[in-house]
Design a protein around this motif. Sequence first.
Motif, short mmCIF file in Angstrom:
data_model
loop_
_atom_site.label_atom_id
_atom_site.label_comp_id
_atom_site.label_asym_id
_atom_site.label_seq_id
_atom_site.Cartn_x
_atom_site.Cartn_y
_atom_site.Cartn_z
N ARG A 1 -6.70 10.04 10.61
CA ARG A 1 -5.88 9.35 11.61
C ARG A 1 -4.61 8.74 10.82
O ARG A 1 -4.52 8.60 9.60
N TRP A 2 -3.49 8.52 11.57
CA TRP A 2 -2.18 8.34 10.95
C TRP A 2 -1.64 7.00 11.39
O TRP A 2 -1.87 6.72 12.64
N LEU A 3 -0.79 6.52 10.75
CA LEU A 3 -0.16 5.36 10.99
C LEU A 3 1.52 5.39 11.02
O LEU A 3 2.08 6.24 10.46
N HIS A 4 2.10 4.38 11.32
CA HIS A 4 3.54 4.27 11.12
C HIS A 4 4.13 5.72 11.87
O HIS A 4 4.99 6.41 11.38
N ASP A 5 3.95 5.93 13.18
CA ASP A 5 4.24 7.03 14.15
C ASP A 5 4.15 8.40 13.17
O ASP A 5 4.86 9.32 13.36
N GLY A 6 2.98 8.61 12.70
CA GLY A 6 2.51 9.74 11.92
C GLY A 6 2.97 9.87 10.80
O GLY A 6 2.68 11.12 10.24
N ARG A 7 3.74 8.94 10.22
CA ARG A 7 4.25 9.13 8.58
C ARG A 7 3.15 8.74 7.61
O ARG A 7 3.29 9.58 6.69
N CYS A 8 2.17 8.02 7.94
CA CYS A 8 1.30 7.50 6.95
C CYS A 8 -0.12 7.77 6.91
O CYS A 8 -0.53 7.39 8.38
N LEU A 9 -0.85 7.99 6.02
CA LEU A 9 -2.33 8.20 6.33
C LEU A 9 -3.01 6.68 6.38
O LEU A 9 -2.50 5.71 5.84
N ASP A 10 -4.11 6.72 7.57
CA ASP A 10 -4.79 5.53 7.90
C ASP A 10 -5.95 5.66 6.73
O ASP A 10 -6.83 6.51 6.91
N PRO A 11 -5.91 4.78 5.60
CA PRO A 11 -6.96 5.10 4.45
C PRO A 11 -8.46 4.74 5.11
O PRO A 11 -9.19 5.53 4.53
N ASP A 12 -8.62 3.97 6.16
CA ASP A 12 -9.88 4.01 6.78
C ASP A 12 -10.56 5.19 7.49
O ASP A 12 -11.81 5.39 7.58
N ILE B 1 0.68 -1.08 -0.06
CA ILE B 1 -0.18 -0.02 -0.09
C ILE B 1 0.80 1.18 -0.03
O ILE B 1 2.01 1.28 0.42
N PRO B 2 0.43 2.36 -0.63
CA PRO B 2 1.25 3.58 -0.69
C PRO B 2 1.14 4.35 0.74
O PRO B 2 0.01 4.26 1.21
N CYS B 3 2.30 4.94 1.17
CA CYS B 3 2.41 5.59 2.15
C CYS B 3 1.99 7.17 1.89
O CYS B 3 2.87 7.77 1.27
N LEU B 4 0.85 7.62 2.12
CA LEU B 4 0.32 8.97 1.99
C LEU B 4 0.99 9.90 3.07
O LEU B 4 0.19 9.78 4.06
N THR B 5 2.08 10.55 3.04
CA THR B 5 2.48 11.47 4.09
C THR B 5 1.58 12.63 4.24
O THR B 5 0.95 13.12 3.49
N PRO B 6 1.85 13.30 5.45
CA PRO B 6 1.11 14.52 5.78
C PRO B 6 1.19 15.56 4.56
O PRO B 6 0.37 16.58 4.39
N ARG B 7 2.57 15.55 4.04
CA ARG B 7 2.83 16.52 2.89
C ARG B 7 2.06 16.23 1.75
O ARG B 7 1.49 17.04 0.97
N LEU B 8 2.04 14.99 1.28
CA LEU B 8 1.18 14.55 0.05
C LEU B 8 -0.36 14.79 0.27
O LEU B 8 -1.06 15.32 -0.53
N VAL B 9 -0.87 14.57 1.81
CA VAL B 9 -2.13 14.65 2.03
C VAL B 9 -2.49 16.35 1.67
O VAL B 9 -3.46 16.55 1.38
N ASP B 10 -1.69 16.97 2.20
CA ASP B 10 -1.87 18.52 2.25
C ASP B 10 -2.16 18.85 0.52
O ASP B 10 -2.97 19.90 0.63
N MET B 11 -1.55 18.30 -0.23
CA MET B 11 -1.73 18.62 -1.61
C MET B 11 -2.99 18.23 -2.25
O MET B 11 -3.36 18.51 -3.31
N LEU B 12 -3.65 17.29 -1.55
CA LEU B 12 -4.86 16.56 -2.19
C LEU B 12 -5.93 17.84 -2.16
O LEU B 12 -6.89 17.80 -2.91
#
Length: 853
Positions: free
Chosen positions: A120-131, A98-109
Amino acid sequence: MVMSTLAPGRTLKPHKLAVLLSLALLGLPLCAVADEIEFNTDILDVHDKTNIDLSRFSRAGYIMPGIYVMSLRVNNKDEIPDQNIEWLAPESDPKSSIPCLTPRLVDMLGLKDEVRSDLRWLHDGRCLDPDSLSGIGVRGDLGSSTLYLNIPQSDLVYRAPNWDPPSQWDEGIPGVLFDYYVDAQTRHEQRGGDSQSLNGNGTAGINVGPWRLRADWQASVRRGQGSREKRWDWNRYYAWRALPALGAKLTLGESALYSDIFDSFRFSGISLQSDDRMLPPNLRGYAPEITGVAKTNAKVIISQQGRVIQETQVAAGPFRIQDLNDMVSGTLDVRVEEQNGTVQQFTVNTASVPYLTRPGQIRYKLASGRPSDAQHHTDGPMFATGEFSWGVNNGWSLYGGGVGSAEYDALALGVGRDLLMFGAVSFDMTSSRASLPYESDGRRGNSWRLSYSKRFDSTGSQVTFAGYRFSQQNFMSMGEYLDARRYGEREGSSKELYTITFNQQLADWGADVYLNYSHQTYWDRPTNNRYTLTMSRYFDIGHIRNISLSATAYRSRYYQMDDKGVYLSVSLPWGGTGSLSYNATINQGGNTHQLSYYDRAGDHDYYQISSGLSHGDSMASGYWTHEGDRVTTNLNASYQSGSYSALSLSLQGGATATAKGAALHRSGSQGGTRMLLDTGDVPDIPVKGFGSSVLTNRFGKAVVSDVNSYYRSRMSIDLDALPDNAEASRTVVQDTLTEGAIGYRKFDVVSGARAMATIRLPEGGTPPFGAGVENGQGQNTGVVGDEGNVYLSGIHPGDTMRVTWGVDGRCMITLPDSLPTDLTHGLLLPCTPVSSAALKKDVRNKLQAQVKE
């Protein structure tokens, strides 16, 4: 040992791999087990069916964990190019990724704030929780290097075609720039009195993060009739940055007051103002335009407060300059220098459409400092000014503002109304108070203004702007007050001003009517009056298509000097890209008749030659423009028997240097936005933006300067002109840059020779069918086919390439230091296995390089 021929009896099959993979992926029987695809390899025409690696194709949509440069495509229309995306294997399903959507990438959406706060975030806040984002769909495609995201439209902020929300704007990279325009002219009077001139202007600048530091310069050298004049000025120092969160621009240093209510004047200080260019294109404001008629080939100089804004060469006849920055406002001084030695001068009041604002929004402009002159001297009291426009509801806007200082005050209040099918109108009143040193009593006065704008779609009419202003005799703008304070008297006290810009399309006639009118009266000097009326029509006669007929009438009265005339033109296509035209000018000085031919020579050159009679004397003129990779060159020449001959040459270009590379280039807006394009050290690759293409320099760098701020710009490789020894797997990039930014994008280009080769492992075997080959930059250069055959691209002597297959299969091939002249017979390339430690180190270095890039 490397040999230059294949083993005897071996048949080359350059396209065999593509055919086999197509059959395997599209036509072979397969069965899906646990989302995996199992290929029936029995029907493959492969010598060793046990030595096949199709693991990369065995799971639908599977992407091996790692970091990839991919574009994000939101809802299959909005694209965010060239992002480093890490793919991870979840613990619940190690065979998937699965792709890791970082906070920076999510900001671009472009998610709405209320949606963003609930994520919500996974992997110590690095990746978006798709759910945590309801309704999201995610799909990766390595073939197109694209990550497809489907997000409910209700969760996204407003978008428009070719416009991205502020979260996707790019501040660019640090760098330095120098833009210039240089014009040299020599003129010979046949009755004596030769003259020469050299003029130039431009901008030097530095970009540091979001800050743009700029310095404008002007220079001139004039010689003639026993005199010589030389001048060089750094006439403006300033810095600015965009504040996207406020939709505004912050400026420090020397600037001009850009106001929709008050007249412009030069000052040193600070300003903060809403920037309409940050809005979607359909909501942006009006940009001024300059129209007129040149009697000969001429140079048009547009300036304000003594600072040159733009210089351009125009051919004889009507001209219309529409590419001025829409931040320019106030009164502009226009000077038309003809090659016959005459000069036209006039002023243009840059009108804005009625001051309306979207419901619920507030537009504002704030500034403070001291008035200054072109020599960087402050002259006048400290002042502060502010203005606003508030969208009360769908129909009404309230606006106003004030200027305050110890010696001068002004207060304005107005209202705007959207009349829907009848257009838009605004009305305001400004009151001023001025205390002059040589007067005992202060001056107080009022000024009233009415503005109107409307596009009549049913009739094809457009009133871009129509306005009327009346000022009492004692009313003074800040600029008028400063002139009276400096020079001890007041001149040019405005009384009435009428302005209109009107366009009418007559579709049934194939015609168009354009009117630009300005009428200015004063309390203390003669009236200025100016209009340009143009009527044009396209029609056909027999087999001749698109004949153009136009007539322009103009009149200008400036400082009691009259200039009026009529310009007629008939033009018809001639040849493939050329046109032949007859032009006639009738004015107070006499009549001019000339026959002209215009044509293009390729994508970068165009020219015009003319000949005829002027005031009874024979004349000839011509111009040639070349849009080069490094500079735009314009050559102008004019001759009239018994009178004069003139020749001018202008060069316009720039230089941009960054840590990513540097290049000389054509220049757009001086000191403005640009894009540095990188083809990976591959020279002579044609790249283009909105204009004609340019070639990358010897270091693989090119700068495209025709980039609009806050507008999604697409850059591409011109595939029609791509060299034979180069291949590009990604040919289009795009970005939205803030004002003055130096953007950076890199194309994936492979250059070098192509050849068939056979790869051999030390024990005599071959890498498995389907193994991949890539060069030192990680670019794919081939896929291994049957019996180790591979068609390699991007070959250079002494290069080292990697061959990979499976989970940890890898070996290295080295090309000979001297390649054979004839590569049609193929190469035999030994492949040296890579140790597990070296493999892990190589993968780690590659991922780190991708993240850094």
